[in-house]
Design an enzyme around this catalytic site. Structure first.
Site, PDB file in Angstrom:
ATOM      1  N   ASP A  31      -2.635   1.142   9.964  1.00 24.55           N
ATOM      2  CA  ASP A  31      -3.011   1.928   8.793  1.00 24.55           C
ATOM      3  C   ASP A  31      -2.364   3.295   8.938  1.00 24.55           C
ATOM      4  OD1 ASP A  31      -5.850   1.714   6.803  1.00 24.55           O
ATOM      5  OD2 ASP A  31      -4.597   3.508   6.829  1.00 24.55           O
ATOM      6  N   THR A 117       5.326   2.007  -1.899  1.00 20.64           N
ATOM      7  CA  THR A 117       4.388   1.462  -0.906  1.00 20.64           C
ATOM      8  C   THR A 117       4.105  -0.004  -1.208  1.00 20.64           C
ATOM      9  OG1 THR A 117       3.308   3.606  -0.794  1.00 20.64           O
ATOM     10  CG2 THR A 117       2.091   1.759   0.128  1.00 20.64           C
ATOM     11  N   ALA A 139      -3.510  -9.244  -0.672  1.00 22.04           N
ATOM     12  CA  ALA A 139      -4.547  -8.696  -1.560  1.00 22.04           C
ATOM     13  C   ALA A 139      -3.861  -8.135  -2.792  1.00 22.04           C
ATOM     14  CB  ALA A 139      -5.336  -7.613  -0.844  1.00 22.04           C
ATOM     15  N   TYR A 171       1.366   0.197 -11.336  1.00 20.92           N
ATOM     16  CA  TYR A 171       0.528  -0.424 -10.311  1.00 20.92           C
ATOM     17  C   TYR A 171       0.426  -1.929 -10.564  1.00 20.92           C
ATOM     18  CZ  TYR A 171      -3.664  -1.455  -7.560  1.00 20.92           C
ATOM     19  OH  TYR A 171      -4.562  -1.996  -6.681  1.00 20.92           O
TER      20      TYR A 171
END
Ligand code: UDP
Length: 343
Positions: A31, A117, A139, A171
């Site tokens: 992370d 990202t 996910a 997104y």
């Protein structure tokens, strides 16, 4: 079994790690703490032991791969660090890829970071996992349905994305591209992948910092501040408790039939945001007023919201007999309980 969780210090990742460890699996996580936080995994560090080097290295501006026998290991770095991720992928049996830019506020304010990202991160994860044929769990999000108006949303429905000049849709589009890529790896290269579309996952520890509605409402209600409903409050969502989501992810990861498939993971109960504000106010016994704020004031001119978002969960029910267990009032109570000593 060792599971690698990208985005493991995030809200959902930290619950997933906890449950996998509880079930006896080993867990590694990576992370970059962009939206996750070490606070989310403090309790795991205490309970399962970790190598402290990760923290030390971070202070020195380095990144390290945790090594040794600890059941739980974490590394503070980005998934775009290819040599590092390659080593972590080598050491694991399955990858849960949760690292992503999330939260409407973040997405609207930082569209470049969002796209890079989400797209580049997933490319790296899939490419490395494919070299060793490690199963990947992607996910994704209910946001991919975009402005679709057929309710409830089923996995095979068309996705209706808005114009490219409106940042929010980046997104949806970036996560849809992630899905295409994951499915393509399965079809073309036989990399086992499973895709899940999460519907407004909520629970204790979720931060309101990136715009998420429930932690914002609860914090406002507890602080006696106005509860800010954006728009006219008739837009609806279906909120799913984080432990229900984690249960679905782990069961799907064990289900061979699920490979190459996309699943909605959500609670079918729909609530308008206006009603959510009233429920939070009432359960928190708050005197806060409910304030209606135009979208343009929060997200700038021309912002588009989804009027409704409800999952069809027949597919996941059929594959793993999954059913959400925790309902909205109880979720609100748990989130209030979590935040009551923090406000
Ligand atoms: N929302 C709101 N007040 C807030 C934060 C969000 O009314 O303080 C609204 C938001 O406009 C949306 C819904 O609540 O209609 C859910 O927002 P969130 O950002 O949690 O998730 P989304 O489903 O939009 O990704």
């Amino acid at each position: 079994m060792r599971s690698l969780i990208t985005g493991g210090a995030g809200f959902i990742g930290s619950y997933l790690a906890e449950e996998l460890l509880r079930q006896g699996h080993d867990v590694s996580m990576i992370d970059d703490l962009s939206t996750g936080s070490i606070e989310n995994i403090e309790h795991l560090k205490r309970q399962y032991g970790i190598l402290k080097d990760g923290v030390l290295a971070r202070q020195r501006g380095l990144s390290v791969v945790a090594s040794g026998n600890a059941r739980f290991q974490y590394t503070i770095d980005t998934v775009m660090n290819v040599p590092l991720l390659a080593e972590l992928v080598d050491q694991c049996d399955v990858v849960y890829h949760l690292a992503a830019a999330v939260g409407v506020k973040l997405i609207v304010e930082s569209p470049v970071r969002t796209i890079e990202t989400n797209v580049r991160g997933t490319e790296v994860v899939l490419e490395l996992a494919n070299k060793k044929k490690k199963k990947v769990f992607l996910a994704s999000t209910s946001e991919v349905y975009g402005k679709a108006s057929k309710i409830p949303f089923s996995e095979d429905d068309d996705l209706v994305i808005g114009p490219t000049v409106k940042g929010r849709w980046a997104y949806a589009c970036s996560k849809a591209l992630d899905e295409f890529l994951a499915i393509a790896y399965w079809k073309e290269k036989r990399l086992p992948v499973v895709v899940v579309r999460l519907f407004n996952t909520v629970g204790p520890r979720q931060t309101g910092q990136y715009g998420m509605v429930l932690p914002n409402f609860v914090r406002q209600a507890l602080a006696g501040e106005p509860i800010t409903v954006y728009g006219d409050g008739t837009q609806s969502r279906s909120f799913t408790y984080v432990e229900d989501v984690v249960d679905a992810l782990i069961k799907l990861a064990m289900c061979d039939r699920a490979v190459g498939q996309v699943f909605n993971v959500g609670n079918g109960t729909e609530v308008t945001i206006g009603d959510l504000a009233r429920k939070v106010k009432s359960i928190a016994k708050s005197n806060s007023e409910i304030q209606y704020v135009p979208y343009s004031q929060v997200y700038g001119a021309g912002f588009e919201d989804m009027p409704r978002r409800v999952p069809d969960i027949r597919k996941i029910r059929d594959y793993i007999e999954w059913e959400p267990q925790v309902q909205l009032e109880e979720i609100i109570r748990r989130v209030i309980h979590h935040y009551s000593d923090r406000v």
